[in-house]
Design a protein around this motif. Sequence first.
Motif, mmCIF file in Angstrom:
data_model
loop_
_atom_site.group_PDB
_atom_site.id
_atom_site.type_symbol
_atom_site.label_atom_id
_atom_site.label_comp_id
_atom_site.label_asym_id
_atom_site.label_seq_id
_atom_site.Cartn_x
_atom_site.Cartn_y
_atom_site.Cartn_z
ATOM 1 N N GLN A 254 -26.562 35.938 3.577
ATOM 2 C CA GLN A 254 -26.342 36.883 2.301
ATOM 3 C C GLN A 254 -24.988 36.596 1.640
ATOM 4 N N PHE A 255 -24.049 35.284 2.311
ATOM 5 C CA PHE A 255 -22.633 35.628 2.129
ATOM 6 C C PHE A 255 -23.187 34.465 0.693
ATOM 7 N N TRP A 256 -23.941 33.687 1.066
ATOM 8 C CA TRP A 256 -24.256 32.522 -0.597
ATOM 9 C C TRP A 256 -25.093 33.557 -1.542
ATOM 10 N N ILE A 257 -26.614 34.319 -0.637
ATOM 11 C CA ILE A 257 -26.131 35.372 -1.813
ATOM 12 C C ILE A 257 -25.495 35.996 -3.359
ATOM 13 N N ASN A 258 -24.568 36.238 -2.482
ATOM 14 C CA ASN A 258 -23.658 37.165 -3.210
ATOM 15 C C ASN A 258 -22.545 36.137 -3.848
ATOM 16 N N THR A 259 -22.868 34.866 -3.983
ATOM 17 C CA THR A 259 -22.021 34.566 -5.102
ATOM 18 C C THR A 259 -21.478 34.615 -6.317
ATOM 19 N N ASP A 260 -20.624 34.756 -6.324
ATOM 20 C CA ASP A 260 -20.077 35.349 -7.582
ATOM 21 C C ASP A 260 -21.155 34.264 -9.148
ATOM 22 N N ASP A 261 -20.678 34.890 -9.414
ATOM 23 C CA ASP A 261 -21.687 33.978 -11.397
ATOM 24 C C ASP A 261 -20.809 33.119 -12.088
ATOM 25 N N ARG A 262 -19.061 33.224 -11.496
ATOM 26 C CA ARG A 262 -18.355 32.217 -12.452
ATOM 27 C C ARG A 262 -18.244 30.868 -11.139
ATOM 28 N N ASP A 263 -18.620 31.275 -9.706
ATOM 29 C CA ASP A 263 -18.715 29.850 -8.275
ATOM 30 C C ASP A 263 -19.837 29.889 -8.383
ATOM 31 N N VAL A 264 -20.870 29.783 -8.759
ATOM 32 C CA VAL A 264 -22.222 29.681 -8.196
ATOM 33 C C VAL A 264 -22.172 28.149 -8.529
ATOM 34 N N ILE A 265 -22.498 27.920 -9.892
ATOM 35 C CA ILE A 265 -22.346 25.729 -9.815
ATOM 36 C C ILE A 265 -21.275 25.163 -9.362
ATOM 37 N N LYS A 266 -20.409 26.142 -9.562
ATOM 38 C CA LYS A 266 -19.633 24.596 -8.344
ATOM 39 C C LYS A 266 -19.759 24.165 -7.007
ATOM 40 N N PHE A 267 -19.749 25.322 -6.535
ATOM 41 C CA PHE A 267 -20.598 25.622 -5.137
ATOM 42 C C PHE A 267 -22.055 24.886 -4.906
ATOM 43 N N LEU A 268 -23.072 24.924 -6.152
ATOM 44 C CA LEU A 268 -24.358 24.132 -5.740
ATOM 45 C C LEU A 268 -23.827 22.180 -5.712
ATOM 46 N N LYS A 269 -22.945 22.594 -6.760
ATOM 47 C CA LYS A 269 -22.415 20.921 -6.814
ATOM 48 C C LYS A 269 -21.922 20.086 -5.883
ATOM 49 N N ALA A 280 -27.856 20.731 -13.017
ATOM 50 C CA ALA A 280 -27.925 21.432 -14.342
ATOM 51 C C ALA A 280 -29.123 22.418 -15.386
ATOM 52 N N ALA A 281 -30.408 21.584 -14.936
ATOM 53 C CA ALA A 281 -31.694 22.573 -15.342
ATOM 54 C C ALA A 281 -31.368 24.293 -14.807
ATOM 55 N N ILE A 282 -31.110 24.098 -13.625
ATOM 56 C CA ILE A 282 -30.541 25.336 -12.932
ATOM 57 C C ILE A 282 -29.727 26.059 -13.461
ATOM 58 N N GLU A 283 -28.623 25.358 -13.959
ATOM 59 C CA GLU A 283 -27.285 26.193 -14.465
ATOM 60 C C GLU A 283 -27.845 26.701 -16.211
ATOM 61 N N PHE A 286 -29.872 29.672 -15.625
ATOM 62 C CA PHE A 286 -28.743 31.014 -14.443
ATOM 63 C C PHE A 286 -28.722 31.395 -15.773
ATOM 64 N N VAL A 287 -27.709 30.413 -17.225
ATOM 65 C CA VAL A 287 -27.048 31.214 -18.467
ATOM 66 C C VAL A 287 -27.769 31.420 -18.884
ATOM 67 N N ASN A 288 -29.099 31.478 -19.759
ATOM 68 C CA ASN A 288 -29.925 32.397 -20.336
ATOM 69 C C ASN A 288 -30.560 33.488 -19.821
ATOM 70 N N ALA A 289 -30.920 33.491 -18.435
ATOM 71 C CA ALA A 289 -31.625 35.205 -18.556
ATOM 72 C C ALA A 289 -30.155 34.855 -15.898
ATOM 73 N N PRO A 290 -29.002 35.596 -16.617
ATOM 74 C CA PRO A 290 -28.381 35.066 -15.426
ATOM 75 C C PRO A 290 -28.525 36.511 -14.443
ATOM 76 N N GLU A 291 -30.040 37.330 -15.265
ATOM 77 C CA GLU A 291 -30.191 38.730 -14.912
ATOM 78 C C GLU A 291 -31.170 37.858 -13.142
ATOM 79 N N LYS A 292 -31.631 36.864 -13.680
ATOM 80 C CA LYS A 292 -32.443 36.619 -12.152
ATOM 81 C C LYS A 292 -31.962 35.611 -10.920
ATOM 82 N N ARG A 293 -30.616 35.720 -11.044
ATOM 83 C CA ARG A 293 -29.583 34.625 -10.283
ATOM 84 C C ARG A 293 -30.637 33.976 -9.516
ATOM 85 N N VAL A 294 -30.851 33.071 -10.931
ATOM 86 C CA VAL A 294 -31.673 31.935 -9.967
ATOM 87 C C VAL A 294 -30.749 30.821 -9.036
ATOM 88 N N ALA A 295 -29.255 30.636 -9.677
ATOM 89 C CA ALA A 295 -28.495 30.156 -8.757
ATOM 90 C C ALA A 295 -28.805 30.527 -7.738
#
Length: 420
Positions: A254-269, A280-283, A286-295
């Motif tokens: 739950q801690f990770w799934i609730n990561t802020d949109d602004r932090d999630v790509i940085k945390f993936l790295k 980069a592909a995930i990003e 994610f940018v095209n469909a943020p509501e799916k929360r794939v990142a």
Amino acid sequence: MKPGFFQELKDRGLIHQTTDEVALEKQLNDESVKLYVGFDPTADSLHIGHLLPVLMLRRFQKNGHVPIALVGGGTGMIGDPSFKDQERQLNTLDTVQNWSESIKNQLSRFIDFDDAQNPAIIANNYDWLGSTLLIDFLRDVGKNFTINYMMSKESVKRRIESGISYTEFAYQLLQAYDFLKLYEAHGCLLQLGGSDQWGNITSGIELLRREKEVQGFGLTMPLITKADGTKFGKTEGNAVWLDATKTTPYEFYQFWINTDDRDVIKFLKYFTFLSLEEIAAIEEEFVNAPEKRVAQKTLAQEVTTLVHGSQAYDQALRISEALFSGEIKGLSGEEIKQGFKGVPTYHVQAEDALNLVDLLISAEVVKSKRQAREDIQNGAIYINGERVQDLTYEISDVDKIDGHSTVIRRGKKKYHLLQF
């Protein structure tokens, strides 16, 4: 050694400061380097604030270098003053040694001490600090550092006004001595740490230069900050531990799934071993469909699996989906325990009436029989996810998940747990 490894660390944003970057990069490209990170046992478990340096050791090992995990059985009895507002509580030798053993076991889940090519090394600085005589330490180590040099360290300067004991003031000398001892025993040339460790790391490099006339290196990782201003590594004010008995895999997920949109790509790295191309592909998705929360979903899956294993991840996902859908009956007793940790719990006594109206009052779900009846009749009460509107309903063995747990929900989100 894989060429381009140092550049990848930079591309992931994992390097904050280095000493002599050009020489360090050449060293890492040319030969297998022994490097270390220290972990002071201030509790019986590491937490996610330690995860970045732990994973850095793993990254170096995967790229042909030899990580040394140094458990601070000696320094842990004093406490590092770096960027702390007040002095740490001192712990007993037995406590610190027990915690050291726990941390050693945790580290073995992330780095390989049995690798045939470049096995990791475990060390405990109590092995040398515990038997070092004060006179010898002052003559061999203290003589190399002036008070002005030690006072210039940011970790010390921040504490001068509020007060710092000689014990904590001398901590940087102990850490410098660790670097020297690891060089002597293993040829260790590189120390990693968080950005708050820069002063301690450079003291170690200075001691290597003076005592051994060799060039050591230091590398610090960035201080992790969250875009919303809250402290990384805390959830609802509590630390997120790597020990599943202290922070359940479901809470960890739950801690990770609730990561802020602004932090999630940085945390993936930072926290995954996905390639930069995969991220980069995930990003892009994610940018095209943020509501799916794939990142967020990818981050939570990767880190939970890394720390707790795929089975624990599957369990955490199952709990999350059950709570979202309300389909609770399919969960096991253990999953109920994880998913409803911290939920108001009532331990049903042998003499308690099992009529639903009475139990709602006993468990303090409602305050009166009138309210209980109204809620039941209005369809606001659910037993294990199923609505109950019968005023005469009695809790039976059918309602006890694994024979001991019943979940009552009032309205959409107010949960209570009955334990039998």
